[in-house]
Design an enzyme around this catalytic site. Structure first.
Site, short mmCIF file in Angstrom:
data_model
loop_
_atom_site.label_atom_id
_atom_site.label_comp_id
_atom_site.label_asym_id
_atom_site.label_seq_id
_atom_site.Cartn_x
_atom_site.Cartn_y
_atom_site.Cartn_z
N CYS A 249 3.66 20.76 11.21
CA CYS A 249 3.75 20.01 12.39
C CYS A 249 3.75 20.79 13.37
O CYS A 249 3.08 21.75 13.73
CB CYS A 249 4.76 18.87 12.43
SG CYS A 249 6.62 19.53 12.29
N ARG A 254 8.92 17.16 11.72
CA ARG A 254 8.20 16.19 11.32
C ARG A 254 7.64 16.35 9.99
O ARG A 254 7.41 15.40 9.13
CB ARG A 254 7.12 15.56 12.34
CG ARG A 254 7.57 14.96 13.59
CD ARG A 254 6.61 14.72 14.49
NE ARG A 254 6.19 15.96 15.31
CZ ARG A 254 5.09 15.92 16.12
NH1 ARG A 254 4.31 14.86 16.26
NH2 ARG A 254 5.05 17.11 16.69
#
Length: 296
Positions: A249, A254
């Site tokens: 990410c 994430r």
């Protein structure tokens, strides 16, 4: 109720049933809230000091689980110290949860870090803090105090972590890369979500990457979609469980959510999280990038 019959994921009901154990000084069960308040001020979640699950200790993602100078995760000794001071042992059942712009944003980075250092029994609350608060489960402002313990990490286990050199090899060999950022970040329209300070010189994505945004793996209430729905997301971009996969990410948090989905919920054998992610790749001179939609 979760449709995933795996030990790595627990329901809010399960946690509520074990609140007495989480509040006991016995280290068999420990509950940890992981958040990063400095970048989640706009998020709809209750800060730890305003209310948390009874028995929960607080870890700050940036200050407690990261080395901000080296821009790295904790070293082994620091990880052991952090847990020992919180009354956690390597044999504890550790349950994590948090808020963020998506539920469990930072808690799942914590989960990946626990697994990197070899903690065997670590779990995540399905739906995170958002689900807990919105469904009126009990909250407290009381900060628990537990007897410090000795914590001995078994890891690190490098087979779940990717470095820049691993990504370069993946590009050459065709190993699938899953970019979990928003479509706007993936195409290069924006470099980072608004208000977040960790950024890069260039926008775009790693060549050959497929975009499966983090929000697509969650239901509206923040819980994970069913196994069939999750498999379909990856099959749509040509990724099956017989393949090796690298997730990334912007700074690795994430992407740890989808590392968790692929490795823990769907049972993919070989999944690595590239925690250097776009802040490393997008700032590296001569590192190849692509912009626009995926070419897959």
């Amino acid at each position: 109720m979760t449709e995933h019959s795996v030990d790595a994921l627990v329901t809010a009901d399960w946690v509520e049933d074990h609140l007495e154990e989480f509040q006991a000084d016995d280290p068999e069960y420990r509950l940890v809230e992981i958040n990063n308040p400095t970048v989640t001020a706009d998020s709809e979640y209750t800060p730890y000091e305003d209310g948390h699950i009874p028995g929960a200790t607080f870890f700050h993602w940036e200050e407690d689980l990261s080395d901000p100078v080296a821009r790295d995760i904790l070293d082994k000794e620091s990880f052991e110290t952090l847990n020992g001071e919180a009354g956690i042992t390597e044999d504890s059942t550790v349950v994590l949860y948090g808020g963020g712009r998506v539920p469990n944003w930072f808690a799942l980075f914590g989960y990946w870090e626990y697994k990197y250092f070899g903690h065997e029994d670590v779990r995540v609350i399905d739906g995170g803090k958002t689900y807990w608060v919105e469904n009126d489960y009990p909250l407290t402002t009381e900060v628990p105090e537990f007897t410090p313990r000795e914590y001995t990490a078994r890891g690190p286990f490098e087979n779940i972590r990717a470095y820049k050199s691993d990504v370069e090899q993946a590009i050459d060999s065709g190993v699938p890369l899953v970019d979990v950022r928003s479509p706007e970040e993936f195409t290069g329209e924006v470099i980072a979500p608004e208000g977040l300070q960790e950024t890069a010189q260039r926008g775009g994505h790693i060549p050959g990457a497929r975009n499966v945004p983090t929000t697509s793996v969650l239901n509206d209430d923040g819980t994970f979609k069913s196994p069939d729905e999750l498999r379909a997301l990856y099959e749509e971009v040509g990724i099956g469980e017989d393949q090796s996969v690298i997730t990334y990410c912007r700074v690795g948090e994430r992407s740890s959510i989808e590392w968790y989905v692929l490795h823990e919920l769907l049972g993919f054998d070989d999944v690595e999280n590239y925690d250097g992610s776009w802040t490393e790749w997008g700032n590296t001179i001569r590192a190849p990038i692509e912009t626009g939609e995926s070419k897959q």
